[in-house]
Write an enzyme that holds these catalytic residues in place. Structure first.
Site, PDB file in Angstrom:
ATOM      1  CB  CYS A  95      69.720  57.561  16.647  1.00 40.15           C
ATOM      2  SG  CYS A  95      70.470  56.308  16.903  1.00 40.15           S
ATOM      3  CD  GLU A 333      64.735  31.458   5.280  1.00 41.34           C
ATOM      4  OE1 GLU A 333      64.412  32.494   4.852  1.00 41.34           O
ATOM      5  OE2 GLU A 333      64.110  31.666   6.427  1.00 41.34           O
ATOM      6  CG  ASN A 368      57.578  32.084  -2.316  1.00 39.33           C
ATOM      7  OD1 ASN A 368      57.296  32.045  -1.200  1.00 39.33           O
ATOM      8  ND2 ASN A 368      57.148  32.442  -3.246  1.00 39.33           N
ATOM      9  CG  ASP A 389      62.104  35.336  13.908  1.00 37.23           C
ATOM     10  OD1 ASP A 389      61.262  36.517  13.309  1.00 37.23           O
ATOM     11  OD2 ASP A 389      63.226  34.724  13.817  1.00 37.23           O
ATOM     12  CB  CYS A 435      60.887  42.933  12.799  1.00 34.05           C
ATOM     13  SG  CYS A 435      60.812  42.247  10.804  1.00 34.05           S
TER      14      CYS A 435
END
Length: 483
Positions: A95, A333, A368, A389, A435
């Site tokens: 953290c 994917e 890909n 995503d 992300c």
């Protein structure tokens, strides 16, 4: 008129060797400037504090140091919950923000998102979404725990690495892990210390489902019969624990006892249950994931007649919930293994659902996605909406292909148009789950400035409380080119 004396006005003078912290960077370091304008990054310092620091790295334009003394503390500074957090020798590096109030952590991440969107993509969302928040402790259902036998001390360590070190922290508890896993840290140390393979087990990977806790033991040599018996005894003593063994690469991972209960997580709002293996990619924080999926679908606003493509679909975390609302779904994917797993999950959920709540026709394709072209995009057909995503690398090839087709429609691209481009239609709405704010900003810039989209909303998702990791979500609306 009253004459001012020396004592009637107090002037605050900051000593020249103190540093005034102005902001926080994405590594949770305080940012200050020296008198000559040189930037100083200070680990452990917070915005608006006056501090002293030990400078341990110097470059031409910046310096890096560690907090040594706080002369004026931030109102947002809090006492860390974990005894292993801090700047002391041996501190855990898992953290970085436990000393900062949780609401301030989210504000820092929101600012990081907005700054990246503007400075890297020249994009400003029309609406800033309310942050998605969840429990601050006990949330980390996935973790890779290092294991080290320290021969000099005659002890085994199990945990995360020390701050800025390859050594394993001497962790006895971990408040970000689920309480039952934190309570297992010391018993795990004792277990590994008792094994014949004590020196050849470098890692335990943790994956928690709703009912089952999977522990993947990496072992460099075959385990003895006695060691296997000890693993089984540990699982029997700890409810819901199952051992998986990994002899070599991820493809060698297997259940120690194949008859064990399946590892699953649920998305109750959609009536979906997701079986998974401990090596499959799943979100670290199940509490946030449920809210994330719900908000993504709300923002996507899928209608029963629409076709939706879920790019980087993984196990179907978004695909299967979309299939409860759409008319037709395509999940794409890069991993053949994940595509096979997503097909299995789709069929399993179809079998579990009542006749009046069937899932939409759903296809999964392995491709890909980092080598997308306009031609391949056209082959995938027209979709009303997209869910994107991607991993940290973002979706540059995908949005570049989309931008190329839009530019062809505008007539601004020289040369032969892509076959089928004139009939192909861009998705009317894209929900992009990210992300990495820098790759989101790069891709958002392409969508807005080259592909004909508006960024109608964006906001942070606090998937990893007390860390500097920034997850986010952005929504894009397509504007038909005017002729």
């Amino acid at each position: 008129m009253t004459e001012l004396t020396e004592t009637s006005v107090k002037v605050s003078v900051v000593p020249s060797n103190w540093l005034q912290v102005e902001s926080l960077d994405l590594d949770a370091q305080g940012i200050a400037h020296k008198a000559d304008g040189k930037v100083v990054f200070i680990e452990g310092a917070l915005p608006f504090e006056h501090v002293s620091a030990n400078i341990n790295r110097t470059k031409n334009n910046w310096e890096q140091g560690t907090l040594t003394q706080i002369h004026k503390s931030s109102s947002q500074r809090v006492t860390p919950v974990c005894p292993h957090f801090g700047l002391h020798t041996g501190a855990c590096g898992g953290c970085k923000m436990q000393h900062l109030h949780p609401s301030a952590q989210i504000a820092v991440k929101q600012r990081a998102l907005e700054d990246n969107l503007w400075h890297l993509g020249k994009v400003k969302p029309e609406l800033v979404l309310r942050p998605i928040e969840g429990p601050g402790w006990g949330y980390r259902y996935r973790a890779r725990l290092s294991v080290r036998f320290v021969k000099k001390k005659g002890t085994v360590l199990v945990g995360f690495h020390e701050r800025k070190s390859r050594y394993v922290a001497d962790m006895q508890v971990c408040p970000v892990l689920p309480p039952h896993v934190s309570a297992m840290l010391m018993p795990l140390r004792s277990l590994i210390a008792s094994l014949d393979a004590v020196e050849t087990c470098p890692q335990i990977e943790l994956a928690c489902g709703d009912e089952v806790t999977a522990l993947v033991l990496r072992h460099l040599e075959p385990l003895s019969v006695v060691d296997v018996q000890k693993l089984r005894a540990f699982a029997a003593e700890n409810k819901g624990v199952q051992w998986w063994l990994q002899a070599k690469g991820p493809e060698t991972v297997k259940l120690l006892d194949p008859q064990a209960a399946p590892l699953t997580y649920a998305l109750p709002e959609f009536g979906i249950t997701m079986p998974f293996k401990p090596t499959d990619f799943t979100q670290v924080n199940p509490y946030i994931n449920r809210v994330l999926v719900s908000r993504a679908l709300r923002l996507l606003n899928v209608q029963p007649h629409e076709r939706v493509i879920d790019w980087f679909c993984g196990l179907g975390n978004f695909t299967l919930p979309i299939a409860t609302q759409a008319g037709q779904v395509l999940g794409i994917e890069g991993s053949d293994t994940l595509v096979e797993r997503s097909r299995e999950n789709y069929m399993n959920n179809c079998a579990l659902r009542p006749i009046n709540r069937v899932l939409a026709a759903t296809e999964f394709i392995a491709r890909n996605l980092f080598e997308m072209t306009p031609e391949v995009l056209i082959q995938d057909g027209v979709a009303d909406k997209w869910l994107v995503d991607p991993p940290r690398e973002g979706a540059f090839a995908l949005v570049s292909a989309l931008a190329e087709l839009h530019q062809q429609k505008l007539g601004s691209v020289e040369g032969t148009a892509t076959p089928g481009a004139s009939q192909w239609q861009a998705p009317q709405r894209i929900v992009y789950v990210s992300c990495n704010p820098s790759t989101l900003a790069r891709d958002a810039g392409l969508l807005v400035h080259r592909a004909g989209y508006r960024c109608v909303a964006a906001g942070v998702v606090n998937m990893f409380p007390h860390t500097a990791h920034v997850e986010s979500m952005a929504v894009f609306e397509y504007q038909e080119p005017s002729h």
